[in-house]
Design a protein around this motif. Structure first.
Motif, PDB file in Angstrom:
ATOM      1  N   LEU A 143      13.220   5.836  -1.001  1.00  0.00           N
ATOM      2  CA  LEU A 143      12.236   5.339  -0.032  1.00  0.00           C
ATOM      3  C   LEU A 143      11.979   3.832  -0.201  1.00  0.00           C
ATOM      4  O   LEU A 143      11.792   3.126   0.786  1.00  0.00           O
ATOM      5  N   SER A 144      12.000   3.356  -1.445  1.00  0.00           N
ATOM      6  CA  SER A 144      11.849   1.911  -1.673  1.00  0.00           C
ATOM      7  C   SER A 144      12.996   1.167  -1.009  1.00  0.00           C
ATOM      8  O   SER A 144      12.807   0.096  -0.435  1.00  0.00           O
TER       9      SER A 144
ATOM     10  N   PHE B 122      17.082  -2.325   1.381  1.00  0.00           N
ATOM     11  CA  PHE B 122      17.915  -2.779   0.269  1.00  0.00           C
ATOM     12  C   PHE B 122      18.874  -1.654  -0.144  1.00  0.00           C
ATOM     13  O   PHE B 122      18.457  -0.658  -0.736  1.00  0.00           O
ATOM     14  N   ILE B 123      20.155  -1.835   0.194  1.00  0.00           N
ATOM     15  CA  ILE B 123      21.146  -0.771   0.018  1.00  0.00           C
ATOM     16  C   ILE B 123      21.298  -0.306  -1.441  1.00  0.00           C
ATOM     17  O   ILE B 123      21.375   0.895  -1.690  1.00  0.00           O
ATOM     18  N   PRO B 124      21.320  -1.230  -2.450  1.00  0.00           N
ATOM     19  CA  PRO B 124      21.481  -0.744  -3.828  1.00  0.00           C
ATOM     20  C   PRO B 124      20.411   0.284  -4.237  1.00  0.00           C
ATOM     21  O   PRO B 124      20.698   1.208  -5.005  1.00  0.00           O
ATOM     22  N   LEU B 125      19.197   0.145  -3.711  1.00  0.00           N
ATOM     23  CA  LEU B 125      18.152   1.125  -4.033  1.00  0.00           C
ATOM     24  C   LEU B 125      18.406   2.462  -3.336  1.00  0.00           C
ATOM     25  O   LEU B 125      18.210   3.521  -3.933  1.00  0.00           O
ATOM     26  N   LYS B 126      18.830   2.389  -2.084  1.00  0.00           N
ATOM     27  CA  LYS B 126      19.146   3.632  -1.357  1.00  0.00           C
ATOM     28  C   LYS B 126      20.248   4.379  -2.096  1.00  0.00           C
ATOM     29  O   LYS B 126      20.172   5.582  -2.322  1.00  0.00           O
ATOM     30  N   ALA B 127      21.295   3.637  -2.496  1.00  0.00           N
ATOM     31  CA  ALA B 127      22.422   4.235  -3.216  1.00  0.00           C
ATOM     32  C   ALA B 127      21.938   4.813  -4.545  1.00  0.00           C
ATOM     33  O   ALA B 127      22.337   5.915  -4.940  1.00  0.00           O
ATOM     34  N   GLY B 128      21.040   4.078  -5.220  1.00  0.00           N
ATOM     35  CA  GLY B 128      20.487   4.548  -6.493  1.00  0.00           C
ATOM     36  C   GLY B 128      19.777   5.881  -6.344  1.00  0.00           C
ATOM     37  O   GLY B 128      19.926   6.782  -7.174  1.00  0.00           O
TER      38      GLY B 128
ATOM     39  N   LEU C 113       0.835  -1.203   0.000  1.00  0.00           N
ATOM     40  CA  LEU C 113       0.000   0.000   0.000  1.00  0.00           C
ATOM     41  C   LEU C 113       0.873   1.258   0.000  1.00  0.00           C
ATOM     42  O   LEU C 113       0.694   2.176  -0.807  1.00  0.00           O
ATOM     43  N   LEU C 114       1.845   1.259   0.919  1.00  0.00           N
ATOM     44  CA  LEU C 114       2.752   2.396   1.065  1.00  0.00           C
ATOM     45  C   LEU C 114       3.550   2.609  -0.217  1.00  0.00           C
ATOM     46  O   LEU C 114       3.686   3.731  -0.714  1.00  0.00           O
ATOM     47  N   TYR C 115       4.028   1.506  -0.752  1.00  0.00           N
ATOM     48  CA  TYR C 115       4.814   1.492  -1.969  1.00  0.00           C
ATOM     49  C   TYR C 115       4.011   2.119  -3.118  1.00  0.00           C
ATOM     50  O   TYR C 115       4.503   2.962  -3.855  1.00  0.00           O
ATOM     51  N   GLY C 116       2.758   1.704  -3.229  1.00  0.00           N
ATOM     52  CA  GLY C 116       1.880   2.236  -4.264  1.00  0.00           C
ATOM     53  C   GLY C 116       1.698   3.738  -4.134  1.00  0.00           C
ATOM     54  O   GLY C 116       1.775   4.473  -5.125  1.00  0.00           O
TER      55      GLY C 116
END
Lengths: 95, 196
Positions: B136-137, B143-149, B93-96
């Motif tokens: 935020l994802s 998941f660190i690769p997303l934070k770094a992205g 839900l939050l993701y959406g």
């Protein structure tokens, strides 16, 4: 010994259902059945008991001609679950 | 599992713990659409850049019409796979809503830019905005690769405002590879491993 524990929740399968639903917005019957490793008949009975207690809502629909049952925890259910956990902690002397 | 009522408080807690872990943060989809859109946007950005840079076509931005076709594909894909979702988690839900917020902000940025008529700042804004859902994802999925992205997107937004607008699309291409496709495939691999 466990007289303060909510008898509706102090049953393995009903507690498992509530523990699953507490972290989800809603879940289908088949998902709950799979995760709790229960039989459809037994699960139906326990879900009905939780519903009668007002702890969950059950919505029945049809999707592509198959029955689809979705369960959702109610605010009353969340409260009861929290109280149950609190009572458990008291038994175990966890603060 | 039986309708057993004669179990200890310890067993109760163990049961609660195991069920909560079962339901926690499960990715309820395999990331197919996410990766699909990554490739669509990558293709459009790269094609737009090449067409504009080498003067191959006078309306290079028209390649973005491909996103409309991708939208149609997404519609039918969701329609087909809708019945397979057995749960709805608060994470979903939050993701959406995070992506919806990004979509709204993106449309507002495009409207403001088109009213003001200065398109040079559109891509720096898009890069800055895009960092938000990615970062935020990464937080939600731990998941660190997303934070770094996400952070890379914000840095690219600053870089974009410093260089000529004709190279902005190249930065977008970098952002899509670093913040979209690479973490996307890593996440998909993780998902497949967990659901074996």
């Amino acid at each position: 010994m466990f007289k303060d524990l909510d008898p509706i929740l102090h049953s393995q399968l009903r507690l498992a259902v509530m523990s699953l639903l507490i972290g989800l917005k809603e879940a289908e019957f088949t998902y709950i059945k799979e995760k709790t490793k229960s039989t459809a008949g037994n699960l139906s009975v326990q879900i009905q008991k939780l519903k009668d207690a007002g702890y969950i809502t059950v919505e029945k629909q049809f999707k592509d001609n198959y029955p689809l049952t979705t369960c959702k925890i109610t605010s009353q259910g969340i409260k009861a679950f929290e109280q149950y956990v609190k009572a458990l902690q008291q038994y175990l002397h966890v603060k | 599992m039986q309708d057993n009522t004669g179990f200890s408080p310890q067993e109760s807690l163990r049961l609660i713990d195991s069920m909560i872990k079962e339901a926690r943060n499960k990715y309820s989809e395999n990331g197919h659409l996410y990766l699909f859109w990554g490739w669509v946007i990558l293709f459009c950005s790269a094609a737009n850049f090449v067409l504009a840079y080498f003067n191959l076509y006078d309306k290079p931005y028209q390649v973005w019409w491909l996103t409309a076709a991708a939208g149609v594909y997404q519609f039918f894909y969701i329609l087909k796979h809708k019945t397979n979702r057995a749960t709805k988690s608060y994470t979903d839900l939050l993701y959406g809503y995070i992506w919806l917020t990004f979509g709204v902000l993106l449309i507002i940025a495009i409207i403001i830019t088109s009213i003001k008529g200065n398109w040079d700042f559109l891509y720096p804004q898009i890069l800055a905005l895009y960092g938000m859902p990615v970062f935020l994802s990464g937080i939600i999925l731990r998941f660190i690769p997303l934070k770094a992205g996400g952070i890379v997107c914000w840095l690219l937004a600053i870089v974009a405002s410093l260089i000529s607008a004709q190279y902005h699309l190249l930065l977008l291409v970098i952002a899509i590879i670093v913040a979209w496709l690479i973490p996307g495939y890593m996440l998909q691999a993780k998902y497949k491993k967990e659901n074996k």
